[in-house]
Design an enzyme around this catalytic site. Structure first.
Site, PDB file in Angstrom:
ATOM      1  N   ASP A 167      54.284  66.862  76.778  1.00  0.00           N
ATOM      2  CA  ASP A 167      55.413  67.421  76.037  1.00  0.00           C
ATOM      3  C   ASP A 167      54.922  68.382  74.971  1.00  0.00           C
ATOM      4  O   ASP A 167      53.861  68.189  74.380  1.00  0.00           O
ATOM      5  CB  ASP A 167      56.235  66.305  75.393  1.00  0.00           C
ATOM      6  CG  ASP A 167      55.483  65.569  74.293  1.00  0.00           C
ATOM      7  OD1 ASP A 167      55.658  65.916  73.109  1.00  0.00           O
ATOM      8  OD2 ASP A 167      54.687  64.668  74.612  1.00  0.00           O
ATOM      9  N   SER A 168      55.685  69.449  74.758  1.00  0.00           N
ATOM     10  CA  SER A 168      55.419  70.419  73.705  1.00  0.00           C
ATOM     11  C   SER A 168      53.999  70.978  73.844  1.00  0.00           C
ATOM     12  O   SER A 168      53.648  71.508  74.897  1.00  0.00           O
ATOM     13  CB  SER A 168      55.665  69.775  72.342  1.00  0.00           C
ATOM     14  OG  SER A 168      55.713  70.739  71.319  1.00  0.00           O
TER      15      SER A 168
END
Length: 304
Positions: A143-144
């Site tokens: 994520d991210s």
């Protein structure tokens, strides 16, 4: 899905105080850990271990098959976050896939600037293969910044002549450290978490004066040919929206199988809010189905 849940989440995220001056790195890390840590879900056992020379967290859902593995790379702008802060999200994805997962604590900037995180991601992936993991039974997610790192890890693996895994899921990937996407400006008011200045600040700590267009830092500028199937999920209310859109376009142009999902009215890494946001649960279920669908028949023992 639930408009009321979306609006409540947006209000909650906007209610977080924004200091007039940016806190120091250690204060940012403490604040992030306090605000964002979710423990592993019920039924998912955790164990501290090592992978690729770094501390790591192993997450094993009840009834997990011994034949598939998930390598999860956490977000946090390459500066904050840890396997522990993301135990909930990684563990929930592991639970839904039925796969044992492992999440390394790769080195963080500014103490360890680029390419330390990529080196650690590659070391983790290389060790899994060296330990006997069949690449056809291995999947990645992140994520991210961890999403960008997952792609960079596979680019480094390709350069090292290592086989690619079965599939990759990316939640709101940060894939352009130049912050040149149009959404950095057009979505700044809609984003309840980040302003453009926040993204620039993390990039400053990670890359410094280095070239931010280099592919292992910004995969939107990479040749992605040969990478495995990708599922990219993002919310429409995030300044990093164009990172997801442009990464998907780059993958498609390079003949990579790619699926892009944009959830309307939702923020950065909205999947973190599983259990209290219907869209998060639905997105995680689709992500799990995507990963398991790409585990090929040779990943599993032949029937007796």
């Amino acid at each position: 899905m639930s408009r009321q849940q979306r609006e409540a989440l947006d209000a909650l995220l906007r209610s977080a105080p924004r200091p007039e001056t940016r806190p120091g790195v250690e204060e940012q890390r403490r604040g992030f850990a306090e605000a964002m840590t979710r423990p592993a879900p019920d039924g998912v056992a955790t164990r501290r271990t090592e992978l690729g020379g770094r501390p790591a967290l192993e997450l094993e859902p009840a009834g997990a098959s011994g034949h598939g593995r998930l390598l999860y790379l956490h977000g946090g702008g390459y500066v904050i976050g840890s396997a522990g802060t993301h135990a909930g999200l990684a563990g929930e994805l592991a639970r839904r896939t039925g796969l044992r997962a492992i999440s390394p604590d790769y080195r963080l900037a500014p103490e360890h600037p680029f390419p330390a995180a990529v080196d650690d991601g590659l070391a983790a992936y290389r060790e899994l293969l060296a330990a006997g993991a069949d690449p056809a039974a291995l999947v990645l997610a992140g994520d991210s910044a961890g999403g960008g790192l997952a792609v960079a890890t596979l680019l480094a693996a390709r350069a090292a002549g290592l086989p690619q895994p079965a599939a990759v899921v990316l939640f709101s990937p940060w894939a352009d450290l130049t912050a040149s996407g149009a959404s950095m400006r057009s979505k700044e008011e809609a984003d309840p978490i980040f302003a453009a200045d926040d993204i620039h600040a993390y990039a400053d700590l990670y890359v410094g004066a280095g070239d931010r267009t280099q592919p292992l830092a910004s995969p939107v500028f990479a040749d992605l040919a040969g990478l495995p199937p990708l599922l990219i999920q993002a919310g429409s209310n995030e300044v990093l929206l164009d990172d997801a859109v442009r990464l998907a376009a780059r993958a498609g142009a390079d003949e990579v199988e790619v699926t892009l999902e944009i959830a309307p009215g939702l923020p950065h890494v909205f999947q973190h809010h599983y259990g209290r946001l219907e869209e998060a649960d639905a997105a995680l279920s689709r992500a799990a189905a995507f990963l398991t669908s790409h585990l090929t028949a040779r990943s599993w023992p032949a029937p007796r």
